[in-house]
Every structure is written in structure tokens, then in C-alpha cells.
Scaffold this motif. Structure first.
Motif, PDB file in Angstrom:
ATOM      1  N   SER A  67      -4.556   2.917   0.057  1.00  0.00           N
ATOM      2  CA  SER A  67      -4.849   2.400   1.397  1.00  0.00           C
ATOM      3  C   SER A  67      -4.779   0.867   1.401  1.00  0.00           C
ATOM      4  O   SER A  67      -5.001   0.216   0.372  1.00  0.00           O
ATOM      5  CB  SER A  67      -6.231   2.856   1.858  1.00  0.00           C
ATOM      6  OG  SER A  67      -7.240   2.137   1.194  1.00  0.00           O
ATOM      7  N   ALA A  68      -4.490   0.340   2.567  1.00  0.00           N
ATOM      8  CA  ALA A  68      -4.486  -1.108   2.733  1.00  0.00           C
ATOM      9  C   ALA A  68      -5.882  -1.675   2.467  1.00  0.00           C
ATOM     10  O   ALA A  68      -6.024  -2.792   1.970  1.00  0.00           O
ATOM     11  CB  ALA A  68      -4.006  -1.475   4.135  1.00  0.00           C
ATOM     12  N   ALA A 124       0.844  -1.205   0.000  1.00  0.00           N
ATOM     13  CA  ALA A 124       0.000   0.000   0.000  1.00  0.00           C
ATOM     14  C   ALA A 124       0.881   1.258   0.000  1.00  0.00           C
ATOM     15  O   ALA A 124       0.599   2.215  -0.732  1.00  0.00           O
ATOM     16  CB  ALA A 124      -0.930  -0.010   1.212  1.00  0.00           C
ATOM     17  N   ALA A 125       1.944   1.257   0.767  1.00  0.00           N
ATOM     18  CA  ALA A 125       2.853   2.405   0.794  1.00  0.00           C
ATOM     19  C   ALA A 125       3.566   2.560  -0.544  1.00  0.00           C
ATOM     20  O   ALA A 125       3.726   3.683  -1.043  1.00  0.00           O
ATOM     21  CB  ALA A 125       3.868   2.235   1.924  1.00  0.00           C
ATOM     22  N   GLU A 156      -7.364  -4.880   0.219  1.00  0.00           N
ATOM     23  CA  GLU A 156      -8.313  -5.866   0.741  1.00  0.00           C
ATOM     24  C   GLU A 156      -9.512  -6.000  -0.200  1.00  0.00           C
ATOM     25  O   GLU A 156      -9.951  -7.112  -0.500  1.00  0.00           O
ATOM     26  CB  GLU A 156      -8.787  -5.466   2.131  1.00  0.00           C
ATOM     27  CG  GLU A 156      -7.707  -5.553   3.178  1.00  0.00           C
ATOM     28  CD  GLU A 156      -8.129  -4.976   4.515  1.00  0.00           C
ATOM     29  OE1 GLU A 156      -9.331  -4.670   4.709  1.00  0.00           O
ATOM     30  OE2 GLU A 156      -7.248  -4.818   5.373  1.00  0.00           O
ATOM     31  N   ARG A 157     -10.026  -4.871  -0.679  1.00  0.00           N
ATOM     32  CA  ARG A 157     -11.166  -4.895  -1.607  1.00  0.00           C
ATOM     33  C   ARG A 157     -10.776  -5.574  -2.914  1.00  0.00           C
ATOM     34  O   ARG A 157     -11.537  -6.368  -3.462  1.00  0.00           O
ATOM     35  CB  ARG A 157     -11.660  -3.469  -1.856  1.00  0.00           C
ATOM     36  CG  ARG A 157     -12.926  -3.408  -2.690  1.00  0.00           C
ATOM     37  CD  ARG A 157     -13.520  -2.014  -2.704  1.00  0.00           C
ATOM     38  NE  ARG A 157     -12.487  -0.994  -2.566  1.00  0.00           N
ATOM     39  CZ  ARG A 157     -12.076  -0.204  -3.552  1.00  0.00           C
ATOM     40  NH1 ARG A 157     -12.630  -0.241  -4.716  1.00  0.00           N
ATOM     41  NH2 ARG A 157     -11.121   0.677  -3.362  1.00  0.00           N
ATOM     42  N   TRP A 158      -9.588  -5.270  -3.419  1.00  0.00           N
ATOM     43  CA  TRP A 158      -9.119  -5.898  -4.653  1.00  0.00           C
ATOM     44  C   TRP A 158      -9.037  -7.412  -4.502  1.00  0.00           C
ATOM     45  O   TRP A 158      -9.393  -8.148  -5.411  1.00  0.00           O
ATOM     46  CB  TRP A 158      -7.761  -5.349  -5.063  1.00  0.00           C
ATOM     47  CG  TRP A 158      -7.797  -3.955  -5.599  1.00  0.00           C
ATOM     48  CD1 TRP A 158      -8.894  -3.149  -5.777  1.00  0.00           C
ATOM     49  CD2 TRP A 158      -6.675  -3.192  -6.035  1.00  0.00           C
ATOM     50  NE1 TRP A 158      -8.505  -1.933  -6.285  1.00  0.00           N
ATOM     51  CE2 TRP A 158      -7.161  -1.929  -6.455  1.00  0.00           C
ATOM     52  CE3 TRP A 158      -5.309  -3.443  -6.100  1.00  0.00           C
ATOM     53  CZ2 TRP A 158      -6.305  -0.939  -6.948  1.00  0.00           C
ATOM     54  CZ3 TRP A 158      -4.472  -2.453  -6.584  1.00  0.00           C
ATOM     55  CH2 TRP A 158      -4.974  -1.222  -7.008  1.00  0.00           C
ATOM     56  N   ARG A 159      -8.558  -7.872  -3.340  1.00  0.00           N
ATOM     57  CA  ARG A 159      -8.492  -9.333  -3.131  1.00  0.00           C
ATOM     58  C   ARG A 159      -9.895  -9.921  -3.148  1.00  0.00           C
ATOM     59  O   ARG A 159     -10.124 -10.976  -3.737  1.00  0.00           O
ATOM     60  CB  ARG A 159      -7.775  -9.659  -1.818  1.00  0.00           C
ATOM     61  CG  ARG A 159      -6.291  -9.406  -1.869  1.00  0.00           C
ATOM     62  CD  ARG A 159      -5.548 -10.046  -0.706  1.00  0.00           C
ATOM     63  NE  ARG A 159      -6.052  -9.659   0.596  1.00  0.00           N
ATOM     64  CZ  ARG A 159      -5.628  -8.600   1.281  1.00  0.00           C
ATOM     65  NH1 ARG A 159      -4.701  -7.806   0.791  1.00  0.00           N
ATOM     66  NH2 ARG A 159      -6.131  -8.335   2.466  1.00  0.00           N
ATOM     67  N   TRP A 160     -10.835  -9.252  -2.514  1.00  0.00           N
ATOM     68  CA  TRP A 160     -12.221  -9.726  -2.478  1.00  0.00           C
ATOM     69  C   TRP A 160     -12.809  -9.763  -3.888  1.00  0.00           C
ATOM     70  O   TRP A 160     -13.545 -10.679  -4.248  1.00  0.00           O
ATOM     71  CB  TRP A 160     -13.034  -8.818  -1.559  1.00  0.00           C
ATOM     72  CG  TRP A 160     -14.437  -9.281  -1.361  1.00  0.00           C
ATOM     73  CD1 TRP A 160     -14.861 -10.293  -0.552  1.00  0.00           C
ATOM     74  CD2 TRP A 160     -15.607  -8.764  -2.009  1.00  0.00           C
ATOM     75  NE1 TRP A 160     -16.231 -10.430  -0.648  1.00  0.00           N
ATOM     76  CE2 TRP A 160     -16.710  -9.503  -1.537  1.00  0.00           C
ATOM     77  CE3 TRP A 160     -15.820  -7.752  -2.924  1.00  0.00           C
ATOM     78  CZ2 TRP A 160     -18.003  -9.256  -1.958  1.00  0.00           C
ATOM     79  CZ3 TRP A 160     -17.118  -7.503  -3.338  1.00  0.00           C
ATOM     80  CH2 TRP A 160     -18.181  -8.252  -2.852  1.00  0.00           C
TER      81      TRP A 160
END
Length: 68
Positions: free
Chosen positions: A18-19, A12-13, A23-27
Motif C-alpha cells: 500500500s501507498a 507501491a504497485a 508513507e510509514r517507511w518514510r516517517w
């Protein structure tokens, strides 16, 4: 050579996002490949760099159109 891995916060950095976006992309099953080991998500640097190259190529071709 030993593979290098990034955790979610490091990636993310690197991308200045944002982290939670990761997370949303993985979902949504988009973004770079990842591993989940002992409940922790990690990304192989090789996979991250390959994803960056693909995205650069996709963005470039979408702006310029097809050369054919």
C-alpha cells in the motif's frame, strides 16, 4: 540518459504494497531514498533498484548465514 522517477503509487504497485506503507517507511526513515518536490514524493528508479539489490543481499545472507 534522462533519469526515471516513480511516484508513490507507482512504487507501491511495483512492490504490491500500500501507498500508506511507503508513507510509514518514510516517517520511520527506512526504505529507498526519495525526493519531495512541490509537495510530491518521487523515487529515482536507480535508487529503487539499488534498494531492491541490497534487500535481496540482506535476505539471502540472513537465510544462509555467514560464509566465513
Amino acid at each position: 540518459m534522462t533519469p526515471v522517477y516513480l511516484n508513490q503509487q507507482e512504487l507501491a504497485a511495483r512492490w504490491r504494497i500500500s501507498a500508506r506503507t511507503l508513507e510509514r517507511w518514510r516517517w520511520l526513515k527506512v526504505g529507498p531514498n526519495f525526493f519531495k518536490l512541490s509537495g510530491k514524493v518521487i523515487y529515482a528508479l536507480d535508487d529503487v533498484e539499488a534498494y531492491e539489490r541490497r534487500r535481496r543481499a540482506e535476505t539471502h545472507s540472513s537465510i544462509l548465514g555467514s560464509w566465513e
